[in-house]
Design an enzyme around this catalytic site. Structure first.
Site, PDB file in Angstrom:
ATOM      1  N   GLY A 297       2.358   8.759   3.988  1.00  0.00           N
ATOM      2  CA  GLY A 297       3.003   9.945   4.533  1.00  0.00           C
ATOM      3  C   GLY A 297       2.537  11.162   3.756  1.00  0.00           C
TER       4      GLY A 297
ATOM      5  CB  CYS B  18       5.048  11.056  -4.701  1.00  0.00           C
ATOM      6  SG  CYS B  18       4.861  12.638  -3.882  1.00  0.00           S
ATOM      7  CG  LEU B  19      -0.346  10.632  -1.474  1.00  0.00           C
ATOM      8  CD1 LEU B  19      -1.126  11.061  -0.247  1.00  0.00           C
ATOM      9  CD2 LEU B  19      -1.059   9.494  -2.179  1.00  0.00           C
TER      10      LEU B  19
ATOM     11  CD  GLU C  13       6.063  12.142   3.226  1.00  0.00           C
ATOM     12  OE1 GLU C  13       5.794  13.304   2.849  1.00  0.00           O
ATOM     13  OE2 GLU C  13       5.643  11.130   2.624  1.00  0.00           O
TER      14      GLU C  13
END
Ligand code: NI
Length: 193
Positions: free
Chosen positions: A44, A91-92, A134
């Site tokens: 996401g 988380c990116l 998100e």
């Protein structure tokens, strides 16, 4: 060219604003967001993770370009949330960091698709978790805010991100707060008026 930003970049803390229009350029932005998400092996990605203050996110629970379904949520609102379940998240924008986060088990989300259709989805499981993660991003909330007990190791990792960010700023790789605010305002003028 969009770029993934990392904690503690200020746009990650900026509450995203609802979109009032969609155009061809936004479609291209979304295509680029999918490329970035796959490249970093994510499932996401929220717009403010690529420095855009717009209320939209993308997802593909398989994390693979050639499989699953590519989902785009414009102006998402979680309308109902039930049950509780704990699971590990990452988380990116905080690569390498993971922790247990309590989320609702099932959510009902309302949003719009790129072609203006209303989306009303009831989901549970992994996709429900992605949606909550998100939507948090869009509200300026990160999963580290929800870690029950960060522990010294997580605190150390977070400090490392902060040090690196400060260094990148010193080196001029990241604009100052005022410049970033101006950039965000340009996007808001374009899509949220
Ligand atoms: Ni994230």
């Amino acid at each position: 060219m969009l770029q993934l930003i990392q904690y503690p970049h200020p746009t990650l803390r900026f509450p995203s604003k609802p979109l009032s229009r969609v155009d061809e350029a936004l479609r291209e932005i979304i295509d680029q967001m999918f490329e970035i998400m796959y490249e970093h092996r994510g499932v996401g990605l929220a717009a403010n993770q690529v420095n855009l203050p717009l209320r939209l996110f993308i997802a593909n629970p398989t994390g693979e370009k050639e499989s699953g379904q590519e989902l785009v949520f414009l102006n998402p609102v979680i309308q109902k949330a039930t049950g509780t379940i704990e699971a590990e998240e990452g988380c990116l924008s905080l690569p390498g960091l993971h922790g247990l986060v309590k989320r609702n088990k099932a959510v009902q989300v309302n949003a719009y698709s790129m072609d203006g259709k209303e989306i009303n989805l009831k989901v549970e499981g992994f996709l429900a978790r992605i949606i909550q993660h998100e939507v948090d991003h869009l509200d300026g909330v990160l999963f580290i805010d929800r870690l029950f007990d960060q522990g010294p190791k997580v605190a150390e990792e977070i400090a490392r991100f902060e040090t690196r960010f400060a260094k990148q700023r010193e080196e001029g790789q990241i604009a100052d707060d005022q410049k970033l605010a101006e950039q965000r305002q340009d996007w808001l003028d374009k899509y949220c008026k």
